[in-house]
Structures are given as C-alpha cells and as structure tokens.
Design an enzyme around this catalytic site. Structure first.
Site, PDB file in Angstrom:
ATOM      1  N   HIS A   1      11.040   4.573  -8.523  1.00  0.00           N
ATOM      2  CA  HIS A   1      12.292   3.997  -8.004  1.00  0.00           C
ATOM      3  C   HIS A   1      12.502   4.602  -6.618  1.00  0.00           C
ATOM      4  CE1 HIS A   1      16.104   2.094  -7.961  1.00  0.00           C
ATOM      5  NE2 HIS A   1      16.758   2.778  -8.880  1.00  0.00           N
TER       6      HIS A   1
ATOM      7  N   ILE B   1       1.712   3.509  -4.142  1.00  0.00           N
ATOM      8  CA  ILE B   1       3.184   3.524  -4.081  1.00  0.00           C
ATOM      9  C   ILE B   1       3.632   2.929  -2.740  1.00  0.00           C
ATOM     10  CG2 ILE B   1       5.208   5.053  -4.025  1.00  0.00           C
ATOM     11  CD1 ILE B   1       4.001   5.080  -6.780  1.00  0.00           C
ATOM     12  N   GLY B   2       4.703   2.133  -2.811  1.00  0.00           N
ATOM     13  CA  GLY B   2       5.190   1.463  -1.594  1.00  0.00           C
ATOM     14  C   GLY B   2       4.824  -0.008  -1.581  1.00  0.00           C
ATOM     15  N   PHE B   3       4.040  -0.427  -2.582  1.00  0.00           N
ATOM     16  CA  PHE B   3       3.650  -1.840  -2.691  1.00  0.00           C
ATOM     17  C   PHE B   3       4.080  -2.409  -4.037  1.00  0.00           C
ATOM     18  CE2 PHE B   3       1.169  -0.355   0.720  1.00  0.00           C
ATOM     19  CZ  PHE B   3       1.082  -1.441   1.571  1.00  0.00           C
TER      20      PHE B   3
ATOM     21  N   HIS C   1       6.749  -5.104  -6.354  1.00  0.00           N
ATOM     22  CA  HIS C   1       8.171  -5.062  -6.670  1.00  0.00           C
ATOM     23  C   HIS C   1       8.417  -5.738  -8.011  1.00  0.00           C
ATOM     24  CE1 HIS C   1      12.495  -5.410  -6.320  1.00  0.00           C
ATOM     25  NE2 HIS C   1      12.387  -4.395  -5.501  1.00  0.00           N
TER      26      HIS C   1
ATOM     27  N   ASP D   1      10.312   0.726   0.819  1.00  0.00           N
ATOM     28  CA  ASP D   1       9.951   2.131   0.951  1.00  0.00           C
ATOM     29  C   ASP D   1       8.756   2.371   1.867  1.00  0.00           C
ATOM     30  OD1 ASP D   1      11.960   3.117  -0.778  1.00  0.00           O
ATOM     31  OD2 ASP D   1      10.824   2.360  -2.477  1.00  0.00           O
TER      32      ASP D   1
ATOM     33  N   ARG E   1      23.075   3.895  -1.209  1.00  0.00           N
ATOM     34  CA  ARG E   1      23.231   3.147  -2.460  1.00  0.00           C
ATOM     35  C   ARG E   1      24.533   3.494  -3.180  1.00  0.00           C
ATOM     36  NH1 ARG E   1      19.397   0.340  -5.362  1.00  0.00           N
ATOM     37  NH2 ARG E   1      18.717  -0.303  -3.292  1.00  0.00           N
TER      38      ARG E   1
HETATM   39  C1  LIG Z   1       7.113  -1.929  -8.663  1.00  0.00           C
HETATM   40  C2  LIG Z   1       6.108  -2.024  -9.798  1.00  0.00           C
HETATM   41  C3  LIG Z   1       6.532  -1.040 -10.913  1.00  0.00           C
HETATM   42  C4  LIG Z   1       6.056  -3.439 -10.330  1.00  0.00           C
HETATM   43  O1  LIG Z   1       5.155  -3.440 -11.394  1.00  0.00           O
HETATM   44  P1  LIG Z   1       4.690  -4.812 -12.109  1.00  0.00           P
HETATM   45  O2  LIG Z   1       5.843  -5.749 -12.149  1.00  0.00           O
HETATM   46  O3  LIG Z   1       4.001  -4.451 -13.369  1.00  0.00           O
HETATM   47  O4  LIG Z   1       3.656  -5.384 -11.096  1.00  0.00           O
HETATM   48  P2  LIG Z   1       2.776  -6.674 -11.315  1.00  0.00           P
HETATM   49  O5  LIG Z   1       3.024  -7.339 -12.617  1.00  0.00           O
HETATM   50  O6  LIG Z   1       2.957  -7.467 -10.087  1.00  0.00           O
HETATM   51  O7  LIG Z   1       1.313  -6.036 -11.342  1.00  0.00           O
HETATM   52  C5  LIG Z   1       0.182  -6.847 -11.234  1.00  0.00           C
HETATM   53  C6  LIG Z   1      -1.054  -6.019 -11.136  1.00  0.00           C
HETATM   54  O8  LIG Z   1      -1.030  -5.263  -9.909  1.00  0.00           O
HETATM   55  C7  LIG Z   1      -1.126  -3.878 -10.192  1.00  0.00           C
HETATM   56  N1  LIG Z   1      -0.232  -3.217  -9.297  1.00  0.00           N
HETATM   57  C8  LIG Z   1       1.130  -3.305  -9.309  1.00  0.00           C
HETATM   58  N2  LIG Z   1       1.619  -2.536  -8.327  1.00  0.00           N
HETATM   59  C9  LIG Z   1       0.563  -1.986  -7.688  1.00  0.00           C
HETATM   60  C10 LIG Z   1       0.468  -1.122  -6.600  1.00  0.00           C
HETATM   61  N3  LIG Z   1       1.559  -0.663  -5.976  1.00  0.00           N
HETATM   62  N4  LIG Z   1      -0.758  -0.738  -6.196  1.00  0.00           N
HETATM   63  C11 LIG Z   1      -1.852  -1.191  -6.820  1.00  0.00           C
HETATM   64  N5  LIG Z   1      -1.827  -2.043  -7.864  1.00  0.00           N
HETATM   65  C12 LIG Z   1      -0.620  -2.414  -8.297  1.00  0.00           C
HETATM   66  C13 LIG Z   1      -0.700  -3.727 -11.637  1.00  0.00           C
HETATM   67  O9  LIG Z   1      -1.261  -2.546 -12.196  1.00  0.00           O
HETATM   68  C14 LIG Z   1      -1.243  -4.989 -12.225  1.00  0.00           C
HETATM   69  O10 LIG Z   1      -2.644  -4.821 -12.365  1.00  0.00           O
HETATM   70  P3  LIG Z   1      -3.434  -5.539 -13.586  1.00  0.00           P
HETATM   71  O11 LIG Z   1      -3.151  -7.007 -13.419  1.00  0.00           O
HETATM   72  O12 LIG Z   1      -4.859  -5.151 -13.362  1.00  0.00           O
HETATM   73  O13 LIG Z   1      -2.833  -4.964 -14.843  1.00  0.00           O
HETATM   74  C15 LIG Z   1       4.724  -1.653  -9.319  1.00  0.00           C
HETATM   75  O14 LIG Z   1       4.337  -2.589  -8.339  1.00  0.00           O
HETATM   76  C16 LIG Z   1       4.640  -0.245  -8.767  1.00  0.00           C
HETATM   77  O15 LIG Z   1       4.497   0.713  -9.538  1.00  0.00           O
HETATM   78  N6  LIG Z   1       4.686  -0.098  -7.416  1.00  0.00           N
HETATM   79  C17 LIG Z   1       4.620   1.184  -6.807  1.00  0.00           C
HETATM   80  C18 LIG Z   1       5.926   1.951  -6.939  1.00  0.00           C
HETATM   81  C19 LIG Z   1       6.932   1.549  -5.903  1.00  0.00           C
HETATM   82  O16 LIG Z   1       6.616   1.340  -4.753  1.00  0.00           O
HETATM   83  N7  LIG Z   1       8.176   1.472  -6.379  1.00  0.00           N
HETATM   84  C20 LIG Z   1       9.277   1.069  -5.550  1.00  0.00           C
HETATM   85  C21 LIG Z   1       9.706  -0.287  -6.011  1.00  0.00           C
HETATM   86  S1  LIG Z   1      11.045  -0.846  -5.020  1.00  0.00           S
END
Ligand SMILES: CC(C)(COP(=O)(O)OP(=O)(O)OC[C@H]1O[C@@H](n2cnc3c(N)ncnc32)[C@H](O)[C@@H]1OP(=O)(O)O)[C@@H](O)C(=O)NCCC(=O)NCCS
Length: 386
Positions: A232, A267-269, A271, A322, A347
């Site tokens: 988060h 991290i950073g990618f 949503h 982020d 926030r």
């Molecule tokens: C935000 C987040 C939790 C969303 O997760 P999610 O809804 O499960 O994401 P998706 O369903 O789009 O994921 C699809 C695929 O991409 C992968 N993926 C998702 N985010 C990824 C990332 N930041 N880097 C690499 N791979 C990623 C997932 O593991 C999944 O892989 P799979 O199909 O082989 O299982 C996740 O993208 C994440 O952990 N991001 C990094 C943390 C971050 O930046 N948080 C701030 C959010 S504002």
C-alpha cells in the site's frame, strides 16, 4: 467441508462493493479518478492542496475568501502541545517515521480527545470531526519534523510558520530554510494526487473503525497502520530503492528483465483497480522529470522511464503513483523513510471525509467469513492432550 479455492488475484475482495460513497470514484473507465466529481487532472493542475483538502473535508471547493480563512485555520493548527512534544522526544532516532506519526496522532488523541456523546448524534459528531481533521492535516508535518530534528540533532525546532501552504511549511521545517517555489508547487501537487482514493485498504480500515462509533483519532491511527505496508503506502519507499539500484538505464533494463523472468513483483507497477493506466502517473511523471533535470540527476529519471518501458513490454503493466513519486520526493531532499508519511499527511484529508461519511451512515461494518477450518472436533481436556 471443502476448502474455498484461492482466488488467482493477489487482492482479496477486489471489485466487491462494500458501501456507498460520495467522496471519490476510481477507475470507472479503467484510468480515471475523481474527487467529489472533479477530475484529478484538473485538481492537480489548477488547484492547491488546501483547496482539495477543503473539498474533501468540508465537501466543496472553497471561494477565495473561504480559502484564505482555511489557510489561516490550518496555519493556526500547526503547533504541538508540550505533552505531545515530550512524547515525540522519547521516540528513538531509529524509529520508522510512520510509527512516529501513528504514535503522534494517537498521543494527540489523549490530549485533545474527541468527546463523543455515546448515543451518537451523527450531526453533532460531524462538526467536531471536521475540526479534528483540519487539526491533524495541519499538525502532522510538525509532529514528524519536530521528532526528526530532535532525534537526529537534539534541536527543538519551532514548528509554527506562517507559510500559506502545507507544502512550504513541510519543506521549511525539513530543510530549515526557505523552500524554492518550484519545490513547493511540486510537493503541493503530489499532496493533491495522494489525498484520496476511495475504498483502499487504509481508508477502509478508517471506515471500519469509524463504523463502530469509535473516536476520530483511533480511525486515523488505524489507517496509518494499514498504509504502512509495502503493498500500500510503503510502495513509494521500495520504488526508490529499486531506482537507486542502477547507475544506467541499460543496467536497469537487463536486471528488471531477469527479475520479471523469475516472476518477481516490481513494486511501483500495477494496481488493484486501474486496468488501463493510473491517471495520476502523467502528472507525477512530469514533476519527477523536471525535478531530476533541474536537480542535476537526469539519470535517476531515465532509469525509471526505462523500467516503465520494460514493464509495459513484458507485462503490459503501467506505473502507479508511487513509481515517479519516489524520484520526485528524493529530488526534494525528502529522506526515503518520510515518503509514506507524506502520503499520510495528504491522505488524512481523504480518510477524514470517509470517517465523516461513515458516521453519517451510522452502520457498523461487519462482513462474513468463508470458514476453511476443521469441523466437529471432539474436545480433549487439558490433562489428556498429547
Ligand atoms: C497492486 C497489486 C497488488 C495488484 O495485484 P493484482 O491485482 O493481483 O495484479 P494482476 O491481477 O494485474 O496481476 C497479473 C499478473 O501480473 C503479476 N504482477 C502484478 N503486479 C506485478 C508487478 N508489480 N510486477 C511484476 N508482476 C506483477 C501478477 O503476479 C500476475 O502474474 P500471473 O498472471 O503470472 O499470476 C500488484 O500489482 C502489486 O503487488 N504491485 C506492486 C505493489 C505496489 O506498487 N503497490 C502500490 C499499489 S497503488
């Protein structure tokens, strides 16, 4: 009973509607964000953080006269009572600044407690809540930076300034000098982008606490705890660590390709709600580009942009707020551990709007669980257990 099949997504309750709100919409078209019906791009480009805080906490954009009065009210709320300063002085320099804010907000709640009548006249509770919201928005930079200077140098800084904006106040307290106008506006815009985001984890936490009839400080303290994690709010700190790993865009590209091949999360990618893009990204990206160029560190931005290209190519993923906040805050001279506290300060405006809305709603939030444990186990008395 058969165990529930784990969902593929790493986000639980994704897409589940958990209540009504008039505060914000996120990603209805895949890449849009509105605060009380106003487009985030308009707000970030044309408004100040104080206007946006007024919009969120007081439910409408202020007139010029209201804004002037609001700025004065926030300025007047910057001071810290002596018992709170004493608490902050006890916190070691090794503490995480998020823990300092969590403790500071909780401690202020013991000094300027919210007196709730119990039977819960919602309207009576709302006026008091707005005053506490403004106070917390105003004094969180003071808490954080009073502690920072005392813990690192032993100096007791003056936290009352007459800066008209929270951004200038923050940068002045941090660096103990007049901040550059361009830096003030950059931080001001970042605060707008971070101010609100519908039912995210920390806001939902605040609403759950508010729904029990608890006090305002408890709701914000709990929200800070929820925001702390790297999935988060903590993401912007990790995003900088990633960008600083590389000296050149080429080095970054090779390593990120290898990490993605190993299925590492960058991290950073990504949503949980936006599917096309994060609408805050173009704004923060331009801020970061300019700060890196003007600050003599264009390579930091170039590394971030190259990783953005690699993630788009390999995973069709886009940067979230982020990703470019991290280099922007770094170029403003903000210590990395204070990135998430900046998120808290912004926030608090959004959390406050939701706490007030939840109070008016008047309901406790209590979902159900899908039980996955064993059934009908024979009870074994203490002395007979193996
Ligand atoms: C935000 C987040 C939790 C969303 O997760 P999610 O809804 O499960 O994401 P998706 O369903 O789009 O994921 C699809 C695929 O991409 C992968 N993926 C998702 N985010 C990824 C990332 N930041 N880097 C690499 N791979 C990623 C997932 O593991 C999944 O892989 P799979 O199909 O082989 O299982 C996740 O993208 C994440 O952990 N991001 C990094 C943390 C971050 O930046 N948080 C701030 C959010 S504002």
């Amino acid at each position: 009973m058969e165990n529930a099949k784990p969902a593929k997504k790493s986000v639980a309750l994704s897409g589940v509607v958990a209540g009504n709100t008039a505060v914000c919409t996120v990603g209805r078209a895949g890449n849009d964000l509105h605060y009380r019906g106003y487009d985030i791009t308009d707000l970030a480009r044309q408004a100040s953080f104080e206007e946006v805080a007024h919009l969120l906490v007081h439910e409408r954009l202020p007139t010029a006269a209201e804004l002037a009065a609001y700025r004065l009210r926030l300025q007047a709320g910057r001071g810290l009572p002596a018992p709170l300063r004493a608490v902050l002085e006890q916190i070691p320099a090794t503490a995480h600044p998020m823990d300092v804010l969590r403790t500071g907000v909780s401690a202020l709640g013991t000094i300027e407690s919210e007196r709730l009548s119990g039977s819960g006249g919602a309207l009576e509770q709302v006026a008091g809540a707005r005053a506490i919201a403004d106070r917390l928005i105003a004094c969180q930079p003071s808490m954080l930076l009073y502690w920072h200077h005392f813990a690192t140098t032993g100096r007791r800084i003056t936290v009352e300034t007459d800066d008209p904006t929270l951004a200038a106040h923050f940068l002045r307290l941090l660096h103990q000098r007049e901040p550059a106008a361009a830096h003030v506006r950059a931080l001001d815009q970042a605060l707008i982008l971070y101010a609100e985001h519908e039912f995210n984890a920390s806001t939902f936490t605040a609403r759950v606490i508010a729904g029990t009839g608890s006090d305002f400080y408890s709701a914000v303290t709990g929200a800070i705890g929820a925001l702390r994690g790297p999935k988060h709010g903590g993401a912007n700190e990790v995003a900088l660590e990633i960008a600083l790993r590389y000296r050149t865009p080429g080095e970054a590209e090779a390593d990120i390709r290898a990490r993605v091949a190993r299925k590492e999360i960058v991290i950073g990618f990504g949503h949980p709600v936006y599917t096309i893009a994060d609408p805050r990204n173009p704004i923060i990206k331009e801020i970061a580009r300019k700060l890196c160029a003007d600050g003599g560190n264009p390579d930091l931005f170039a590394v971030g942009e190259r990783i953005e290209g690699v993630m788009a190519e390999l995973k069709k993923m886009f940067p979230n707020l982020d990703w470019y906040s991290a280099p922007a805050f770094h170029m403003l001279g903000v210590p990395t551990a204070m990135f998430t506290p900046i998120f808290v300060i912004a926030r608090t405006a959004g959390w406050s709007a939701h706490v007030i809305e939840q109070r008016l709603d008047g309901k406790i939030i209590r979902p159900a669980a899908n039980y996955t444990g064993p059934e009908n186990r024979p009870f074994v008395p203490l002395g007979q257990r193996p």
